[in-house]
Design an enzyme around this catalytic site. Structure first.
Site, PDB file in Angstrom:
ATOM      1  N   GLU A  27     -15.439   4.373   8.902  1.00  0.00           N
ATOM      2  CA  GLU A  27     -15.981   5.449   9.723  1.00  0.00           C
ATOM      3  C   GLU A  27     -15.812   6.820   9.075  1.00  0.00           C
ATOM      4  O   GLU A  27     -14.817   7.094   8.395  1.00  0.00           O
ATOM      5  CB  GLU A  27     -15.280   5.482  11.087  1.00  0.00           C
ATOM      6  CG  GLU A  27     -15.527   4.269  11.956  1.00  0.00           C
ATOM      7  CD  GLU A  27     -14.841   4.362  13.305  1.00  0.00           C
ATOM      8  OE1 GLU A  27     -14.995   3.426  14.106  1.00  0.00           O
ATOM      9  OE2 GLU A  27     -14.148   5.380  13.562  1.00  0.00           O
ATOM     10  N   GLN A  36       0.811  -1.215   0.000  1.00  0.00           N
ATOM     11  CA  GLN A  36       0.000   0.000   0.000  1.00  0.00           C
ATOM     12  C   GLN A  36       0.848   1.270   0.000  1.00  0.00           C
ATOM     13  O   GLN A  36       0.310   2.370  -0.005  1.00  0.00           O
ATOM     14  CB  GLN A  36      -0.928  -0.013   1.221  1.00  0.00           C
ATOM     15  CG  GLN A  36      -1.918  -1.162   1.206  1.00  0.00           C
ATOM     16  CD  GLN A  36      -2.679  -1.304   2.520  1.00  0.00           C
ATOM     17  OE1 GLN A  36      -2.564  -0.481   3.423  1.00  0.00           O
ATOM     18  NE2 GLN A  36      -3.460  -2.374   2.622  1.00  0.00           N
ATOM     19  N   TYR A  93     -10.468   8.282  19.263  1.00  0.00           N
ATOM     20  CA  TYR A  93     -11.507   7.757  18.373  1.00  0.00           C
ATOM     21  C   TYR A  93     -11.663   6.244  18.460  1.00  0.00           C
ATOM     22  O   TYR A  93     -12.401   5.651  17.681  1.00  0.00           O
ATOM     23  CB  TYR A  93     -11.253   8.256  16.944  1.00  0.00           C
ATOM     24  CG  TYR A  93     -11.522   9.741  16.886  1.00  0.00           C
ATOM     25  CD1 TYR A  93     -12.763  10.230  16.526  1.00  0.00           C
ATOM     26  CD2 TYR A  93     -10.555  10.651  17.320  1.00  0.00           C
ATOM     27  CE1 TYR A  93     -13.039  11.588  16.553  1.00  0.00           C
ATOM     28  CE2 TYR A  93     -10.819  12.015  17.352  1.00  0.00           C
ATOM     29  CZ  TYR A  93     -12.066  12.477  16.967  1.00  0.00           C
ATOM     30  OH  TYR A  93     -12.342  13.827  17.012  1.00  0.00           O
ATOM     31  N   HIS A 122      -1.163   0.256   5.680  1.00  0.00           N
ATOM     32  CA  HIS A 122      -1.774   1.271   6.541  1.00  0.00           C
ATOM     33  C   HIS A 122      -0.873   2.470   6.799  1.00  0.00           C
ATOM     34  O   HIS A 122      -0.350   2.666   7.889  1.00  0.00           O
ATOM     35  CB  HIS A 122      -2.210   0.642   7.870  1.00  0.00           C
ATOM     36  CG  HIS A 122      -3.274  -0.381   7.725  1.00  0.00           C
ATOM     37  ND1 HIS A 122      -3.956  -0.910   8.805  1.00  0.00           N
ATOM     38  CD2 HIS A 122      -3.779  -1.007   6.624  1.00  0.00           C
ATOM     39  CE1 HIS A 122      -4.827  -1.814   8.373  1.00  0.00           C
ATOM     40  NE2 HIS A 122      -4.736  -1.881   7.050  1.00  0.00           N
TER      41      HIS A 122
END
Length: 428
Positions: free
Chosen positions: A279, A114, A289, A176
């Site tokens: 989200e 990624q 969060y 990520h």
């Protein structure tokens, strides 16, 4: 058409709302996996949302190779990053064109998994100082991290390239990275940083995702720095022993959408959940969060084992919206334009794939208080939506890649698309 929501459960609706009489609970969609436990935030099934009929996509530029981020120049031209390490220049005008040669002077990046060359943004005073900022991955599979540089754009070359921030700690595997930028009015820069990856990826003897709750780590955070990389004195954890002073908010998984509304001043982020539980969050300084202590996501695999029994917890901020199955959010824009009737103040959230299928934009209808009151789906075909921005002309521009082979070298299937109003849908 936009699905409207209220405090009462709407029978048969695609948004599952919390009951006024029981605000802490929302019924799960009938087709949702049983492992997803009901929580306090409405759960949206994006594939069941009504499809927008008021806009149509217009291809402006093709032949991009794995595009990831974009930034408009004051003259309306565009900078586009390509994941494999190129920064491209797009000429706007009556006929848009991608310049054949990439911009020179871009630092070497690690383009794996990624990772690669990700977001780009202009300094708020770019017209005077010519400064741009890039996020990209460096290192190898055993130890890699996100790096932020600033540089001067001189013609079609970068000069005076300086590293102003690096993520600590380094992490294994190429997952990520987060890496979205947005500027605040005081010319400080927010940057989203991913949590580092999925199990079995670990650091310090535990799953790396737990770093999102560790204030001694940048992983799973949104950080705030000055334009030169120094630390603002009013950051929330500057005086917290052991905390990274750049941290602005924490408990994030992998936020690839980040934007500030220039009118309301609200900051929004979209982040990937784990096999669902994506989200939309309202970002505030110093807040937690929840990831991975509270989440609507589940472990990867057929069993869909819950990661946490809780979707909400004391001292943790609940999301404004949750998407399950996943939309894989990437790119986020606030519409502040007269080009689209009824869209002013709404959010456009990009989706890499809706439940493993095609990508799309999700228009999130917000009221003046910032509450989600409806959603609709803007289909763009068999593509991944990587970024979405409002241009200086007031139109919405979207970067897409093919659903498959989207990052393979030589696959020049990325496009820049403009959303055009149809059937009198332009605002008056």
């Amino acid at each position: 058409m936009v699905v409207r929501t209220s405090g009462l459960a709407l029978l048969g609706a695609t948004l599952v709302m919390a009951s006024v009489t029981a605000p802490a609970l929302a019924q799960a969609p009938a087709s949702a996996p049983s492992a997803i436990v009901p929580g306090p935030t409405p759960v949206t099934q994006a594939l069941n949302l009504p499809a927008a009929t008021t806009v149509t996509p217009q291809t402006m530029v093709a032949d991009l190779e794995a595009p990831w981020g974009m930034a408009f120049l004051p003259n309306g031209d565009l900078l586009v990053t390509e994941l494999l390490g190129k920064l491209r220049y797009v000429k706007a005008g009556a006929s848009w064109s991608l310049e054949a040669q990439e911009i020179t002077g871009v630092p070497a990046v690690t383009a794996g998994g990624q990772g690669g060359l990700m977001d780009v943004t202009l300094h708020p005073n770019f017209s005077r100082n010519k400064l741009i900022y890039l996020s990209f991955s460096v290192g190898d599979e055993a130890a890699n991290r996100t790096r932020i540089v600033r540089a001067k754009l001189e013609g079609r070359a970068l000069t005076d390239v300086q590293t102003i921030f690096e993520v600590t700690p380094a992490k294994p595997r190429f997952q990520h990275y987060g890496s979205r930028f947005t500027w605040l009015p005081d010319q400080t820069l927010l940057i989203s940083i991913g949590d580092g990856g999925n199990p079995p990826t670990s650091v310090d003897g535990s799953f790396i995702r737990n770093q999102a709750q560790n204030l001694g780590s940048h992983l799973g955070k949104i950080v705030r720095i000055k334009d030169d990389g120094s630390i603002p004195k009013d950051n929330p954890f500057v005086n917290t022993p052991g905390a990274r002073p750049e941290i602005y908010s924490y408990g994030h998984r992998n936020a690839q959408g980040l934007v500030r509304d220039p009118v309301s001043g609200r900051i929004y982020a979209t982040e990937h959940g784990s096999q669902g539980g994506d989200e939309l969050n309202l970002i505030q300084s110093g807040q937690n969060y929840g990831w991975p202590k509270v989440t609507y996501g589940v472990e990867y695999g057929a069993a869909r084992t819950p990661i946490s029994p809780n979707q909400s917890g004391p001292g943790m901020v609940d999301p404004l919206a949750v998407w399950s199955p996943a939309i894989a959010p990437s790119g986020l824009a606030v519409v502040r334009s007269t080009q689209y009737r009824g869209w002013d103040g709404d959010l456009l959230a990009g989706g890499l794939r809706l439940d493993q299928g095609r990508g799309a934009l999700i228009r999130v209808d917000l009221d003046k208080a910032g509450k989600v009151v409806g959603q609709e789906r803007i289909d763009l075909g068999d593509v991944r939506v990587r970024d979405v921005r409002q241009g200086p002309d007031g139109y919405i521009y979207v970067l897409t890649t093919a659903m498959r082979n989207f990052r393979d070298k030589g696959q020049r299937n990325g496009q820049l698309v403009r959303l055009m109003p149809v059937n009198g849908a332009q605002a008056r």
